[in-house]
Design an enzyme around this catalytic site. Structure first.
Site, PDB file in Angstrom:
ATOM      1  N   HIS A  51      28.017  45.412   6.221  1.00 40.25           N
ATOM      2  CA  HIS A  51      28.480  46.495   7.109  1.00 40.25           C
ATOM      3  C   HIS A  51      27.266  47.311   7.595  1.00 40.25           C
ATOM      4  O   HIS A  51      27.139  48.506   7.314  1.00 40.25           O
ATOM      5  CB  HIS A  51      29.443  47.370   6.308  1.00 40.25           C
ATOM      6  CG  HIS A  51      30.322  48.265   7.100  1.00 40.25           C
ATOM      7  ND1 HIS A  51      29.845  49.220   7.977  1.00 40.25           N
ATOM      8  CD2 HIS A  51      31.674  48.373   7.150  1.00 40.25           C
ATOM      9  CE1 HIS A  51      30.861  49.872   8.505  1.00 40.25           C
ATOM     10  NE2 HIS A  51      31.985  49.374   8.026  1.00 40.25           N
ATOM     11  N   GLU A 109      28.192  44.106  12.283  1.00 40.77           N
ATOM     12  CA  GLU A 109      28.391  43.586  10.933  1.00 40.77           C
ATOM     13  C   GLU A 109      28.654  42.076  10.935  1.00 40.77           C
ATOM     14  O   GLU A 109      29.663  41.630  11.477  1.00 40.77           O
ATOM     15  CB  GLU A 109      29.592  44.300  10.300  1.00 40.77           C
ATOM     16  CG  GLU A 109      29.547  45.812  10.468  1.00 40.77           C
ATOM     17  CD  GLU A 109      30.886  46.479  10.180  1.00 40.77           C
ATOM     18  OE1 GLU A 109      31.659  45.957   9.365  1.00 40.77           O
ATOM     19  OE2 GLU A 109      31.163  47.522  10.785  1.00 40.77           O
TER      20      GLU A 109
HETATM   21  O1  TA6 Z   1      33.786  48.068   9.999  1.00 45.62           O
HETATM   22  C1  TA6 Z   1      34.530  48.990  10.685  1.00 45.62           C
HETATM   23  C2  TA6 Z   1      35.425  49.739   9.721  1.00 45.62           C
HETATM   24  O2  TA6 Z   1      36.276  48.863   9.053  1.00 45.62           O
HETATM   25  C3  TA6 Z   1      36.177  50.807  10.515  1.00 45.62           C
HETATM   26  O3  TA6 Z   1      37.524  50.518  10.709  1.00 45.62           O
HETATM   27  C4  TA6 Z   1      35.848  52.075   9.820  1.00 45.62           C
HETATM   28  O4  TA6 Z   1      36.773  52.965   9.519  1.00 45.62           O
HETATM   29  C5  TA6 Z   1      34.678  51.753   8.947  1.00 45.62           C
HETATM   30  O5  TA6 Z   1      34.639  50.401   8.723  1.00 45.62           O
HETATM   31  C6  TA6 Z   1      34.236  52.607   7.805  1.00 45.62           C
HETATM   32  O6  TA6 Z   1      34.985  52.374   6.675  1.00 45.62           O
HETATM   33  P1  TA6 Z   1      34.760  53.245   5.372  1.00 45.62           P
HETATM   34  O7  TA6 Z   1      35.753  52.727   4.362  1.00 45.62           O
HETATM   35  O8  TA6 Z   1      33.343  53.029   4.940  1.00 45.62           O
HETATM   36  O9  TA6 Z   1      34.997  54.688   5.766  1.00 45.62           O
END
Ligand code: TA6
EC number: 5.1.3.15
Length: 314
Positions: free
Chosen positions: A167, A271
């Site tokens: 991520h 990602e």
């Molecule tokens: O990768 C994108 C995502 O899945 C979004 O939907 C978003 O909310 C983000 O990741 C962050 O997630 P987190 O659980 O780290 O707040």
């Protein structure tokens, strides 16, 4: 040998959490926390930070660190019954002192091998035995390489299935000046529209509002062009067919307690992921997923850059 030249150093980071500092001879560096197996810093040879970490990131288990490169395993987002993005990002990993032979020809001394195995408590949440080996390495040109090897070590004969993402939060000068190339005309699932499937237009992706999309079956190379910084990130990936692109923009940013209201302007998540087709491993089987990041100067002026060159150049 001066401490600056040590290629791998164990040190204390924020809140006393242990981290490993990697240093490459030409001056680039990276930092990896054992908490989450989480890369929190990647600097080029001029000492410029290339990853975004929020000024409000907590570095307080069990909350995942906001920024850097969280590892999403065994579940991406809320695509399943587990907590969002799975649990690997909020477990304490160990240094793997005797990793099995590495198939890649990475000769860099600036690398670290980490390992995550489930505790008995973990197995109540996800009843599978596995070994997750993560190598983080800096290449001679300052490239940051992450390789994950996940093995099913179940003794009950059962397979398991997972989704995965690196991520990565890239640091950008101004999100309005950024474009992403390599995902044009691809199908994607839009997280902001119940994961409905759409097809992207022919133009590079630019940003003027919240965006949260899972691009499917993408090429192995994606370029992120930062016009203002005159920098291009190139993401190369292997074993990870999908690519998520996320920027929360202003409204969503305000709902994230560990993220500054205006910080969305200075980050972009791209990602490398395996989401649409989850990976299934039988006992004894191993999966490998690799991401390689490089940051190169680009003298981009509107209309002068040939996107194909960015994507095809080595
Ligand atoms: O990768 C994108 C995502 O899945 C979004 O939907 C978003 O909310 C983000 O990741 C962050 O997630 P987190 O659980 O780290 O707040």
């Amino acid at each position: 040998m001066s401490s600056e030249k040590v290629p791998v150093e164990l040190s204390k980071g924020v809140n006393g959490l242990e981290k490993i500092i990697l240093r490459e001879t030409h001056g680039s560096s990276a930092e990896v926390y054992l908490y989450g197996g989480h890369v929190t810093s990647w600097k080029n040879e001029h000492g410029e930070e290339l990853l975004f970490v929020s000024s409000k990131a907590l570095f307080k288990p069990p909350k995942a660190i906001r920024g850097g490169i969280p590892i999403c395993f065994p579940q991406f987002s809320n695509h399943g019954p587990l907590e969002s993005h799975g649990f690997a990002r909020n477990k304490f990993w160990s240094i793997d002192t005797d990793p099995p032979a590495f198939p890649t020809n990475s000769s860099s001394k600036a690398h670290i091998d980490l390992i995550l195995r489930p505790s008995e408590e973990d197995m109540k949440i996800w009843p599978h035995s596995y070994e997750f080996r993560l190598r983080v390495a800096l290449g001679p040109g300052g490239d940051l390489m992450l390789t994950s090897r996940i093995r099913n070590t179940n003794t009950d004969g059962k397979p398991f299935t997972f989704t995965f993402a690196y991520h990565t939060y890239f640091s950008v000068s101004d999100i309005s000046e950024v474009r992403v190339e390599g995902l044009e005309t691809l199908d994607y699932l839009d997280n902001l529209q119940n994961r409905e499937r759409f097809t992207e237009q022919g133009d590079a992706i630019t940003f003027e509002t919240e965006l949260d999309k899972i691009y499917l079956s993408t090429p192995t190379k994606i370029a992120i062009l930062d016009h203002e910084k005159k920098r291009t990130f190139v993401l190369r990936k292997d074993g990870l067919p999908d690519a998520v692109v996320w920027n929360p923009w202003d409204k969503k940013a305000k709902t994230l307690a560990d993220f500054g209201d205006d910080e969305y302007k200075h980050m972009l998540c791209v990602e490398a992921a395996a989401i649409e087709k989850p990976i299934t491993l039988k006992p004894g089987e191993e999966w490998r997923g690799r991401q390689e990041l490089s940051a190169v100067p680009s003298s981009y002026c509107s209309g002068q850059l040939d996107p194909q060159k960015v994507l095809q150049g080595s």
